[in-house]
Enzyme design. Structure first.
Site, mmCIF file in Angstrom:
data_model
loop_
_atom_site.group_PDB
_atom_site.id
_atom_site.type_symbol
_atom_site.label_atom_id
_atom_site.label_comp_id
_atom_site.label_asym_id
_atom_site.label_seq_id
_atom_site.Cartn_x
_atom_site.Cartn_y
_atom_site.Cartn_z
ATOM 1 C CB ALA A 82 -0.791 -3.339 0.894
ATOM 2 C CB THR A 86 -4.217 -0.902 -7.608
ATOM 3 O OG1 THR A 86 -5.330 -0.503 -8.415
ATOM 4 C CG2 THR A 86 -3.888 -2.354 -7.917
ATOM 5 C CG ASP A 87 0.727 -0.275 -5.463
ATOM 6 O OD1 ASP A 87 0.720 -1.365 -6.055
ATOM 7 O OD2 ASP A 87 1.429 0.683 -5.819
ATOM 8 C CB ILE A 88 -3.594 0.993 -0.472
ATOM 9 C CG1 ILE A 88 -2.551 2.104 -0.661
ATOM 10 C CG2 ILE A 88 -4.060 0.943 0.962
ATOM 11 C CD1 ILE A 88 -1.258 1.880 0.093
#
Length: 407
Positions: A182, A177-179
């Protein structure tokens, strides 16, 4: 020439979502300067065991050499240390920001403004500046002050509810999810840079990481809007097709994914299993029948795959024209011949650690090839930033060091 050469980014982000976005910009040629406080540096720089946000920072061993995880998220950047608690640190950060085309942060809303680094402050000094704040819930709204990491964003964004098995609760997925957030923010920044080139206008970008998750499950939301049905967890199943699952193979924790969409494909699978009669079995002869009897079909298939070599089975079924793939662990990924052929892993010569192979970016561009450099040592580029960019003398730098404004 790389697309973003000549663009400078002041990177005030930390952990995953922000740093990876800035690294994508660095990959495209931007000069990304990571701003860290040497008394409380990026948590990933400390290594996973240093994730204690509210502890006394002096109780955590901080090394200037990047951890492996830090390299994976911060390659090709420069590093300057500024203690933003001090007036001197804030003033230097402000001067660096207005010398930059883009300023990024992933702090709680209001944090940058409290430091005099908010968009309204910076645009007075540089009207065409682009500022992105990637916060948990966005800048406005009743939840805007709440903090969050990937698991929180997945849950509030609706993704966790869809992940898991029918007889179990919601399950947070991996930190991809972070990637994904990002990558989205990197794209938004590049769109803002393009817009500025066309119009001369800068802008403030308010990105909510929770809403970023919601944008990934549009079909589930649309389904509810259209028919009033709340999508439930299905494990690895598909709403329509069967078989559509992961099946255990020979060995420890070895699995193969098999996906069949048509009666013809199922007949091919049945022959490969040595059970051609399954294709005419009333329980499995049609798409609808297979879905209705999915549990029994999965049992039969896994009874066959359970004693087969994963690699050989994958090759055999692929040669037959079926959609299959081995469920790869990290050893498999590292050795994957396709990834190797595409140059998915990049080699860097890291300080202290030596030669490392890290995951690069998943795209190739015909006219340019990015150069991947090790993530910076803490404060490695202090002299460059303070002397060359900000014009400080050596005496002024030494005075800042004595005051512990810089490392």
């Amino acid at each position: 020439m790389l697309p973003l050469e000549g663009i400078r980014v002041a990177d005030f982000t930390w952990v995953w979502a922000g740093p990876y976005a800035a690294m994508v910009l660095a990959t495209f040629g931007a000069e990304v300067i990571k701003v860290e406080g040497h008394k409380r540096p990026d948590m990933i720089r400390r290594g996973i065991t240093g994730w204690r946000m509210r502890d006394d920072p002096t109780a955590i061993e901080v090394t200037v050499v990047p951890s492996t995880g830090f390299h994976a998220l911060n390659m090709s950047k420069k590093s300057v240390t500024l203690d933003l608690v001090t007036p001197e640190g804030r003033e230097l950060a402000r001067r660096l920001a207005v010398m930059s085309d883009v300023v990024m942060d992933n702090m709680r809303p209001g944090a940058m403004a409290a430091l005099g680094l908010g968009y309204e402050d910076l645009r007075k000094l540089r009207p065409d500046i682009i500022v992105l704040s990637s916060s948990s819930h966005g800048q406005k709204g009743p939840c805007s002050r709440y903090e969050g990491f990937a698991t929180i964003h997945q849950s509030i964004g609706g993704q966790s509810y869809l992940i898991g098995y029918p007889d179990d609760g919601p399950s947070p997925g991996p930190n991809d999810t972070d990637i994904m957030n990002a990558t989205t923010t990197a794209f938004i920044i590049m769109a803002a840079i393009y817009h500025r080139e066309q119009t001369g206008e800068g802008q403030f970008i308010d990105f909510s990481q929770c809403e970023g998750v919601t944008s990934l499950i549009g079909e589930a939301i649309l389904g509810y809007q259209m028919n009033g049905v709340i999508p439930e967890r299905m494990g690895n199943a598909h709403p329509k097709y069967a078989p559509h699952n992961l099946y255990r193979c020979w060995g420890v924790d070895r699995w193969i994914a098999i996906e069949v969409h048509s009666d013809g494909e199922f007949a091919v699978l049945a022959r490969a299993m040595g059970k051609p009669e399954l294709a005419s079995d009333p329980r499995f002869a049609t798409v609808e029948a297979r879905k209705k009897n999915e549990a029994e079909l999965d049992r039969i298939i896994e009874g066959w795959t359970r004693w087969r070599s994963l690699e050989r089975l994958e090759d055999e079924l692929r040669q037959a024209g079926l959609r299959v793939a081995m469920c790869q662990d990290y050893r498999d990924l590292y050795a994957d011949p396709h990834l190797r052929a595409r140059g998915a892993f990049v080699a860097i010569d890291a300080p202290v650690m030596g030669k490392l192979e890290l995951v690069g970016v998943p795209w190739k561009m015909s006219d340019c090839k990015p150069v991947f450099k090790p993530a910076p040592i803490l404060g490695e580029h202090n002299d460059y930033v303070l002397k060359e960019l900000l014009g400080l003398s050596q005496a002024e730098i030494e005075e800042l060091r004595k005051k512990e404004v810089i490392l």
